[in-house]
Design a protein around this motif. Sequence first.
Motif, PDB file in Angstrom:
ATOM      1  N   PRO A  30       0.811  -1.221   0.000  1.00  0.00           N
ATOM      2  CA  PRO A  30       0.000   0.000   0.000  1.00  0.00           C
ATOM      3  C   PRO A  30       0.846   1.272   0.000  1.00  0.00           C
ATOM      4  O   PRO A  30       0.293   2.378  -0.111  1.00  0.00           O
ATOM      5  N   ASP A  31       2.158   1.121   0.127  1.00  0.00           N
ATOM      6  CA  ASP A  31       3.043   2.278   0.251  1.00  0.00           C
ATOM      7  C   ASP A  31       3.847   2.477  -1.034  1.00  0.00           C
ATOM      8  O   ASP A  31       3.903   1.597  -1.881  1.00  0.00           O
ATOM      9  N   TRP A  32       4.492   3.620  -1.132  1.00  0.00           N
ATOM     10  CA  TRP A  32       5.429   3.814  -2.224  1.00  0.00           C
ATOM     11  C   TRP A  32       6.565   2.820  -2.090  1.00  0.00           C
ATOM     12  O   TRP A  32       6.974   2.457  -0.980  1.00  0.00           O
ATOM     13  N   ARG A  33       7.069   2.399  -3.227  1.00  0.00           N
ATOM     14  CA  ARG A  33       8.248   1.538  -3.267  1.00  0.00           C
ATOM     15  C   ARG A  33       9.253   2.147  -4.232  1.00  0.00           C
ATOM     16  O   ARG A  33       8.887   2.963  -5.102  1.00  0.00           O
ATOM     17  N   TRP A  34      10.539   1.718  -4.057  1.00  0.00           N
ATOM     18  CA  TRP A  34      11.619   2.328  -4.850  1.00  0.00           C
ATOM     19  C   TRP A  34      12.762   1.314  -4.940  1.00  0.00           C
ATOM     20  O   TRP A  34      13.702   1.379  -4.147  1.00  0.00           O
ATOM     21  N   PRO A  35      12.686   0.381  -5.863  1.00  0.00           N
ATOM     22  CA  PRO A  35      13.751  -0.614  -5.967  1.00  0.00           C
ATOM     23  C   PRO A  35      15.010   0.032  -6.537  1.00  0.00           C
ATOM     24  O   PRO A  35      14.927   0.860  -7.454  1.00  0.00           O
ATOM     25  N   ALA A  36      16.180  -0.353  -5.999  1.00  0.00           N
ATOM     26  CA  ALA A  36      17.408   0.286  -6.483  1.00  0.00           C
ATOM     27  C   ALA A  36      18.612  -0.575  -6.146  1.00  0.00           C
ATOM     28  O   ALA A  36      18.606  -1.379  -5.214  1.00  0.00           O
ATOM     29  N   SER A  37      19.668  -0.314  -6.902  1.00  0.00           N
ATOM     30  CA  SER A  37      20.956  -0.949  -6.643  1.00  0.00           C
ATOM     31  C   SER A  37      21.473  -0.582  -5.261  1.00  0.00           C
ATOM     32  O   SER A  37      21.282   0.536  -4.779  1.00  0.00           O
ATOM     33  N   ASN A  38      22.234  -1.493  -4.664  1.00  0.00           N
ATOM     34  CA  ASN A  38      23.063  -1.097  -3.530  1.00  0.00           C
ATOM     35  C   ASN A  38      24.146  -0.151  -4.031  1.00  0.00           C
ATOM     36  O   ASN A  38      24.388  -0.094  -5.245  1.00  0.00           O
ATOM     37  N   LEU A  39      24.892   0.599  -3.309  1.00  0.00           N
ATOM     38  CA  LEU A  39      24.657   0.734  -1.881  1.00  0.00           C
ATOM     39  C   LEU A  39      23.657   1.854  -1.611  1.00  0.00           C
ATOM     40  O   LEU A  39      23.639   2.840  -2.333  1.00  0.00           O
ATOM     41  N   HIS A  40      22.856   1.674  -0.574  1.00  0.00           N
ATOM     42  CA  HIS A  40      22.008   2.747  -0.097  1.00  0.00           C
ATOM     43  C   HIS A  40      22.894   3.774   0.617  1.00  0.00           C
ATOM     44  O   HIS A  40      23.783   3.379   1.362  1.00  0.00           O
ATOM     45  N   PRO A  41      22.705   5.082   0.427  1.00  0.00           N
ATOM     46  CA  PRO A  41      21.648   5.724  -0.356  1.00  0.00           C
ATOM     47  C   PRO A  41      22.083   6.173  -1.750  1.00  0.00           C
ATOM     48  O   PRO A  41      21.273   6.760  -2.468  1.00  0.00           O
ATOM     49  N   THR A  42      23.307   5.891  -2.153  1.00  0.00           N
ATOM     50  CA  THR A  42      23.798   6.480  -3.401  1.00  0.00           C
ATOM     51  C   THR A  42      23.489   5.649  -4.639  1.00  0.00           C
ATOM     52  O   THR A  42      23.437   6.174  -5.750  1.00  0.00           O
ATOM     53  N   HIS A  43      23.344   4.316  -4.453  1.00  0.00           N
ATOM     54  CA  HIS A  43      23.030   3.397  -5.556  1.00  0.00           C
ATOM     55  C   HIS A  43      24.142   3.364  -6.604  1.00  0.00           C
ATOM     56  O   HIS A  43      23.882   3.165  -7.784  1.00  0.00           O
ATOM     57  N   ASP A  44      25.381   3.553  -6.148  1.00  0.00           N
ATOM     58  CA  ASP A  44      26.520   3.704  -7.052  1.00  0.00           C
ATOM     59  C   ASP A  44      26.968   2.413  -7.728  1.00  0.00           C
ATOM     60  O   ASP A  44      27.618   2.472  -8.768  1.00  0.00           O
ATOM     61  N   ILE A  45      26.673   1.260  -7.145  1.00  0.00           N
ATOM     62  CA  ILE A  45      27.227   0.024  -7.707  1.00  0.00           C
ATOM     63  C   ILE A  45      26.688  -0.222  -9.114  1.00  0.00           C
ATOM     64  O   ILE A  45      27.410  -0.655  -9.999  1.00  0.00           O
ATOM     65  N   TYR A  46      25.408   0.074  -9.318  1.00  0.00           N
ATOM     66  CA  TYR A  46      24.803  -0.053 -10.657  1.00  0.00           C
ATOM     67  C   TYR A  46      23.835   1.124 -10.760  1.00  0.00           C
ATOM     68  O   TYR A  46      22.634   0.970 -10.569  1.00  0.00           O
ATOM     69  N   SER A  47      24.392   2.295 -11.057  1.00  0.00           N
ATOM     70  CA  SER A  47      23.638   3.540 -10.874  1.00  0.00           C
ATOM     71  C   SER A  47      22.432   3.653 -11.799  1.00  0.00           C
ATOM     72  O   SER A  47      21.462   4.344 -11.481  1.00  0.00           O
ATOM     73  N   GLU A  48      22.460   2.943 -12.965  1.00  0.00           N
ATOM     74  CA  GLU A  48      21.292   2.997 -13.849  1.00  0.00           C
ATOM     75  C   GLU A  48      20.108   2.221 -13.266  1.00  0.00           C
ATOM     76  O   GLU A  48      18.951   2.457 -13.671  1.00  0.00           O
TER      77      GLU A  48
END
Length: 89
Positions: A30-48
């Motif tokens: 029921p909430d917003w979701r936001w899937p992303a690459s590690n690492l949190h919070p920058t998502h630099d490992i696979y930034s796309e």
Amino acid sequence: MHITMGQDEYEPSEVTIKKGTTVVFTNKSPDWRWPASNLHPTHDIYSEFDPKEPVAAESSWSFQFDKVGSWRMHDHLAPYITGTITVEE
Ligand SMILES: [Cu+2]
């Protein structure tokens, strides 16, 4: 390939796909979701691998995995939700 983003987990949370496969992430919480690459919070490992914005309930975001590797992911808004996408040649 399809992954459901639930209240507390990805289903499935570990998948193996071929390079070039598109994964559809559908928000069944029921909430917003936001899937992303590690690492949190920058998502630099696979930034796309980052929608750069939340995915609303009952909405989807799709991403084509073009890089071979084992990609750990998390939900940017609920980082305790984690998973791994392994991309093979
Ligand atoms: Cu994050």
